[in-house]
Design a protein around this motif. Structure first.
Motif, PDB file in Angstrom:
ATOM      1  N   ALA A   4       0.576  -0.995   0.013  1.00 52.21           N
ATOM      2  CA  ALA A   4       0.164   0.030  -0.099  1.00 52.21           C
ATOM      3  C   ALA A   4       0.966   1.219   0.008  1.00 52.21           C
ATOM      4  O   ALA A   4       0.555   2.245  -0.670  1.00 52.21           O
ATOM      5  CB  ALA A   4      -0.993  -0.063   1.395  1.00 52.21           C
ATOM      6  N   LYS A   5       1.991   1.146   0.814  1.00 56.39           N
ATOM      7  CA  LYS A   5       2.882   2.598   0.801  1.00 56.39           C
ATOM      8  C   LYS A   5       3.416   2.443  -0.602  1.00 56.39           C
ATOM      9  O   LYS A   5       3.683   3.641  -1.023  1.00 56.39           O
ATOM     10  CB  LYS A   5       3.893   1.981   1.752  1.00 56.39           C
ATOM     11  CG  LYS A   5       3.485   2.470   3.188  1.00 56.39           C
ATOM     12  CD  LYS A   5       4.413   2.063   4.440  1.00 56.39           C
ATOM     13  CE  LYS A   5       3.893   2.235   5.601  1.00 56.39           C
ATOM     14  NZ  LYS A   5       4.928   2.174   6.776  1.00 56.39           N
ATOM     15  N   ARG A   6       3.962   1.473  -1.359  1.00 56.55           N
ATOM     16  CA  ARG A   6       4.601   1.476  -2.304  1.00 56.55           C
ATOM     17  C   ARG A   6       3.566   2.174  -3.472  1.00 56.55           C
ATOM     18  O   ARG A   6       3.718   3.062  -4.334  1.00 56.55           O
ATOM     19  CB  ARG A   6       5.169   0.161  -2.840  1.00 56.55           C
ATOM     20  CG  ARG A   6       6.546  -0.030  -2.389  1.00 56.55           C
ATOM     21  CD  ARG A   6       7.007  -1.299  -2.779  1.00 56.55           C
ATOM     22  NE  ARG A   6       6.256  -2.400  -3.201  1.00 56.55           N
ATOM     23  CZ  ARG A   6       6.157  -3.335  -2.049  1.00 56.55           C
ATOM     24  NH1 ARG A   6       6.776  -3.163  -1.247  1.00 56.55           N
ATOM     25  NH2 ARG A   6       5.623  -4.392  -2.417  1.00 56.55           N
ATOM     26  N   PHE A   8       1.063   4.022  -3.013  1.00 60.76           N
ATOM     27  CA  PHE A   8       0.481   5.347  -2.604  1.00 60.76           C
ATOM     28  C   PHE A   8       1.686   6.347  -3.056  1.00 60.76           C
ATOM     29  O   PHE A   8       1.505   7.436  -3.675  1.00 60.76           O
ATOM     30  CB  PHE A   8       0.305   5.492  -1.204  1.00 60.76           C
ATOM     31  CG  PHE A   8      -0.102   6.994  -0.959  1.00 60.76           C
ATOM     32  CD1 PHE A   8      -1.249   7.309  -0.721  1.00 60.76           C
ATOM     33  CD2 PHE A   8       0.914   7.704  -0.454  1.00 60.76           C
ATOM     34  CE1 PHE A   8      -1.700   8.718  -0.550  1.00 60.76           C
ATOM     35  CE2 PHE A   8       0.287   9.080   0.055  1.00 60.76           C
ATOM     36  CZ  PHE A   8      -0.967   9.435   0.213  1.00 60.76           C
ATOM     37  N   SER A   9       3.008   6.040  -2.711  1.00 62.19           N
ATOM     38  CA  SER A   9       4.201   6.608  -2.972  1.00 62.19           C
ATOM     39  C   SER A   9       4.134   6.933  -4.560  1.00 62.19           C
ATOM     40  O   SER A   9       4.569   7.953  -5.230  1.00 62.19           O
ATOM     41  CB  SER A   9       5.271   6.005  -2.713  1.00 62.19           C
ATOM     42  OG  SER A   9       5.277   6.010  -1.234  1.00 62.19           O
ATOM     43  N   ASP A  12       1.788   9.574  -5.348  1.00 64.36           N
ATOM     44  CA  ASP A  12       1.886  10.749  -4.905  1.00 64.36           C
ATOM     45  C   ASP A  12       3.376  11.346  -5.778  1.00 64.36           C
ATOM     46  O   ASP A  12       4.467  11.172  -4.807  1.00 64.36           O
ATOM     47  CB  ASP A  12       2.297  10.582  -3.301  1.00 64.36           C
ATOM     48  CG  ASP A  12       2.724  12.056  -2.645  1.00 64.36           C
ATOM     49  OD1 ASP A  12       2.498  13.026  -3.348  1.00 64.36           O
ATOM     50  OD2 ASP A  12       2.997  11.788  -1.582  1.00 64.36           O
ATOM     51  N   HIS A  15       5.572  13.893  -3.595  1.00 64.02           N
ATOM     52  CA  HIS A  15       5.778  13.149  -2.373  1.00 64.02           C
ATOM     53  C   HIS A  15       5.412  14.360  -1.255  1.00 64.02           C
ATOM     54  O   HIS A  15       6.388  14.165  -0.197  1.00 64.02           O
ATOM     55  CB  HIS A  15       7.286  13.000  -2.210  1.00 64.02           C
ATOM     56  CG  HIS A  15       7.660  11.954  -3.192  1.00 64.02           C
ATOM     57  ND1 HIS A  15       7.479  10.792  -3.505  1.00 64.02           N
ATOM     58  CD2 HIS A  15       8.503  12.315  -4.433  1.00 64.02           C
ATOM     59  CE1 HIS A  15       7.704  10.208  -4.362  1.00 64.02           C
ATOM     60  NE2 HIS A  15       8.627  10.862  -5.149  1.00 64.02           N
ATOM     61  N   GLY A  17       2.781  13.859   0.572  1.00 67.89           N
ATOM     62  CA  GLY A  17       1.978  12.940   1.713  1.00 67.89           C
ATOM     63  C   GLY A  17       0.329  13.060   1.088  1.00 67.89           C
ATOM     64  O   GLY A  17      -0.236  12.307   1.986  1.00 67.89           O
ATOM     65  N   THR A  63      -5.499  11.133   1.116  1.00 65.20           N
ATOM     66  CA  THR A  63      -4.463  10.793   2.210  1.00 65.20           C
ATOM     67  C   THR A  63      -4.113   9.272   1.955  1.00 65.20           C
ATOM     68  O   THR A  63      -4.765   8.588   1.704  1.00 65.20           O
ATOM     69  CB  THR A  63      -4.930  11.311   3.515  1.00 65.20           C
ATOM     70  OG1 THR A  63      -5.851  10.415   4.011  1.00 65.20           O
ATOM     71  CG2 THR A  63      -5.019  12.857   3.822  1.00 65.20           C
ATOM     72  N   PHE A  64      -3.056   9.005   2.752  1.00 60.28           N
ATOM     73  CA  PHE A  64      -2.627   7.568   2.984  1.00 60.28           C
ATOM     74  C   PHE A  64      -3.786   6.975   3.709  1.00 60.28           C
ATOM     75  O   PHE A  64      -4.284   5.768   3.345  1.00 60.28           O
ATOM     76  CB  PHE A  64      -1.148   7.416   3.634  1.00 60.28           C
ATOM     77  CG  PHE A  64      -0.764   6.142   3.350  1.00 60.28           C
ATOM     78  CD1 PHE A  64      -0.663   5.544   2.515  1.00 60.28           C
ATOM     79  CD2 PHE A  64      -0.885   5.206   4.938  1.00 60.28           C
ATOM     80  CE1 PHE A  64      -0.255   3.816   2.484  1.00 60.28           C
ATOM     81  CE2 PHE A  64      -0.522   4.025   4.901  1.00 60.28           C
ATOM     82  CZ  PHE A  64      -0.265   3.250   3.716  1.00 60.28           C
ATOM     83  N   PHE A  67      -6.643   6.335   1.411  1.00 58.08           N
ATOM     84  CA  PHE A  67      -5.910   5.538   0.379  1.00 58.08           C
ATOM     85  C   PHE A  67      -6.245   3.808   0.810  1.00 58.08           C
ATOM     86  O   PHE A  67      -6.526   2.995   0.451  1.00 58.08           O
ATOM     87  CB  PHE A  67      -4.455   5.665   0.104  1.00 58.08           C
ATOM     88  CG  PHE A  67      -4.179   4.794  -1.180  1.00 58.08           C
ATOM     89  CD1 PHE A  67      -4.435   5.009  -2.515  1.00 58.08           C
ATOM     90  CD2 PHE A  67      -3.029   3.855  -0.895  1.00 58.08           C
ATOM     91  CE1 PHE A  67      -3.795   4.287  -3.409  1.00 58.08           C
ATOM     92  CE2 PHE A  67      -2.597   3.165  -1.717  1.00 58.08           C
ATOM     93  CZ  PHE A  67      -2.838   3.351  -3.148  1.00 58.08           C
ATOM     94  N   THR A  68      -5.715   3.663   2.260  1.00 56.20           N
ATOM     95  CA  THR A  68      -5.860   2.278   2.904  1.00 56.20           C
ATOM     96  C   THR A  68      -7.092   1.963   3.378  1.00 56.20           C
ATOM     97  O   THR A  68      -7.668   0.972   3.428  1.00 56.20           O
ATOM     98  CB  THR A  68      -5.010   2.311   3.827  1.00 56.20           C
ATOM     99  OG1 THR A  68      -4.993   3.349   4.748  1.00 56.20           O
ATOM    100  CG2 THR A  68      -3.354   2.364   3.370  1.00 56.20           C
TER     101      THR A  68
END
Length: 83
Positions: A4-6, A8-9, A12, A15, A17, A63-64, A67-68
């Motif tokens: 999920a972080k990858r 989102f990144s 974004d 970067h 946030g 936002t993250f 997103f999650t």
């Protein structure tokens, strides 16, 4: 959570946030390019609806947490009105 972080990144682009409407549109354009012309409108509509659904506070950014929390659409009803 790392996936999920990858993901989102990757969306974004600056970067900061959050995924802005502009960043989402850039992703949308990359997705649409290989789609045959007759399917592009449907795909663009679906990804636009996806942004609106993920942006739970309707501030024009994802936002993250948003997103999650969306659970990647698994708990949602199918998007209607695009076809």
């Amino acid at each position: 959570m790392q996936a999920a972080k990858r993901g989102f990144s990757g969306l974004d682009l600056n970067h900061d946030g959050v995924i802005s409407r502009k960043e989402w549109s850039f992703m949308q354009a990359r997705m649409v390019a290989p789609v045959p012309q007759n399917g592009r409108v449907q795909l663009m509509c679906a990804t636009d609806q996806e942004f609106k659904l993920m942006d739970s506070n309707h501030d024009g950014k994802i936002t993250f947490a948003e997103f999650t929390a969306d659970n990647f659409g698994r708990d949602r009803q199918p998007i209607r009105g695009c076809y």
